[in-house]
Design a protein around this motif. Structure first.
Motif, PDB file in Angstrom:
ATOM      1  N   TYR A  13       0.833  -1.201   0.000  1.00 50.01           N
ATOM      2  CA  TYR A  13       0.000   0.000   0.000  1.00 50.01           C
ATOM      3  C   TYR A  13       0.868   1.251   0.000  1.00 50.01           C
ATOM      4  N   VAL A  14       1.947   1.214   0.793  1.00 50.60           N
ATOM      5  CA  VAL A  14       2.790   2.410   0.878  1.00 50.60           C
ATOM      6  C   VAL A  14       3.509   2.647  -0.448  1.00 50.60           C
ATOM      7  N   LEU A  15       3.901   1.564  -1.122  1.00 50.35           N
ATOM      8  CA  LEU A  15       4.545   1.730  -2.431  1.00 50.35           C
ATOM      9  C   LEU A  15       3.565   2.348  -3.427  1.00 50.35           C
ATOM     10  N   LEU A  16       2.324   1.851  -3.417  1.00 54.00           N
ATOM     11  CA  LEU A  16       1.301   2.434  -4.302  1.00 54.00           C
ATOM     12  C   LEU A  16       1.102   3.908  -3.975  1.00 54.00           C
ATOM     13  N   ALA A  26       3.309   5.926  -2.680  1.00 49.48           N
ATOM     14  CA  ALA A  26       4.473   6.676  -3.165  1.00 49.48           C
ATOM     15  C   ALA A  26       4.362   6.942  -4.660  1.00 49.48           C
ATOM     16  N   ALA A  27       3.921   5.916  -5.410  1.00 50.74           N
ATOM     17  CA  ALA A  27       3.791   6.097  -6.862  1.00 50.74           C
ATOM     18  C   ALA A  27       2.743   7.154  -7.187  1.00 50.74           C
ATOM     19  N   LEU A  28       1.597   7.104  -6.491  1.00 45.18           N
ATOM     20  CA  LEU A  28       0.534   8.083  -6.748  1.00 45.18           C
ATOM     21  C   LEU A  28       1.005   9.487  -6.388  1.00 45.18           C
TER      22      LEU A  28
END
Lengths: 185, 100
Positions: free
Chosen positions: B7-10, B12-14
């Motif tokens: 979730y945190v990677l998503l 960061a991407a957003l």
């Protein structure tokens, strides 16, 4: 099952965000952002936050996006980027710095987060109940909650004042040109 | 359950996409949308960590962020309408009256 749902929703969210970034028409951008908000709402539901799921759909996907679409259509500002870019060097620099930011954010996320699944059990079952959130809001976070009320009031007053002053200034500066200024494109 | 890191990677991407939108796009309304995207990415990270630590406080914080975002959009779009009335454009390159 959780993983399938997560990756599907994450893909939709990312696709919506990237499409918003590259769409030339501002209305398309707004609709892609709506898709992204919907996907994030589903992710909130996956994270056991039914209250935030509702808030996300009604405030973000409902009120805020309607406001955006309304202003885009009111101003007719769908495509304002047709003119030549005054700062052509800015775009590649922005891409490089964005990539740098992504690298830093990913490193931080990987180092800070845990790769294990979040805890389950009885405490997790009761987690995310809207009642517990409301209880916290009206006890421990009562002062911030009241301050949000003041913030919203100030925002409403600000919007009214911003648009009222403009009208007065216009009528004082150019009383004779007023009928003509309305037909200008 | 999906690990919190995903979730945190998503998020960061957003957030990065939102930053790129602010830097690259010149339509002021799309810049505003990118700011909203960044706020949403931060919300996602907050909710993910709230789930991991089983602390409802994170969700309360998201509630406040959404409230402030709503106020920000209202004021920002009012400013935009006022600028459009005087300058007849929503291109932020044209709005440089405050440049020294």
């Amino acid at each position: 099952m959780d993983f399938v749902l997560f990756f599907l929703t994450a893909a939709i969210a990312l696709a919506g965000a990237i499409a918003m970034l590259v769409a030339r028409n501002a209305i398309h951008s707004a609709l892609f952002l709506l898709l992204n908000f919907g996907a994030i709402a589903v992710l909130f539901l996956l994270l056991q936050s039914p209250f935030l799921f509702t808030i996300q759909l009604s405030i973000y996907a409902g009120a805020i996006m309607v406001l955006f679409l309304f202003v885009v259509m009111l101003l007719g500002a769908e495509q304002v980027e047709a003119a030549q870019d005054k700062l052509p060097w800015q775009q590649p620099l922005a891409l490089v710095m964005g990539a740098g930011l992504l690298v830093i954010a990913v490193i931080t996320a990987v180092r800070g987060g845990s790769n294990d699944a979040p805890p389950g059990g009885e405490a997790a079952e009761a987690f995310g109940d809207p009642a517990s959130l409301g209880e916290l809001l009206f006890t421990e976070y009562l002062l911030p909650f009241q301050i949000t009320g003041i913030i919203l009031l100030v925002a409403v007053i600000g919007v009214v004042v911003l648009n009222q002053q403009r009208n007065q200034a216009q009528s004082e500066e150019t009383p004779s040109e007023r009928p003509g200024s309305r037909v200008q494109p | 359950m999906v690990p919190t890191t995903f979730y945190v990677l998503l998020s960061a991407a957003l957030f990065t996409i939102g930053v790129l939108g602010v830097l690259i796009r010149r339509n002021a309304i799309v810049v505003f949308m990118s700011v909203e995207l960044m706020l949403n990415a931060a919300n996602l990270a907050l909710v993910a960590y709230a789930r991991e630590r089983l602390a409802v406080d994170g969700q309360v914080l998201v509630f406040f962020v959404i409230t402030v975002a709503a106020a920000e959009v209202a004021v920002g779009l009012a400013l935009l309408v006022a600028i459009f009335k005087s300058k007849r454009t929503a291109d932020i390159d044209e709005v440089s009256m405050l440049r020294g």
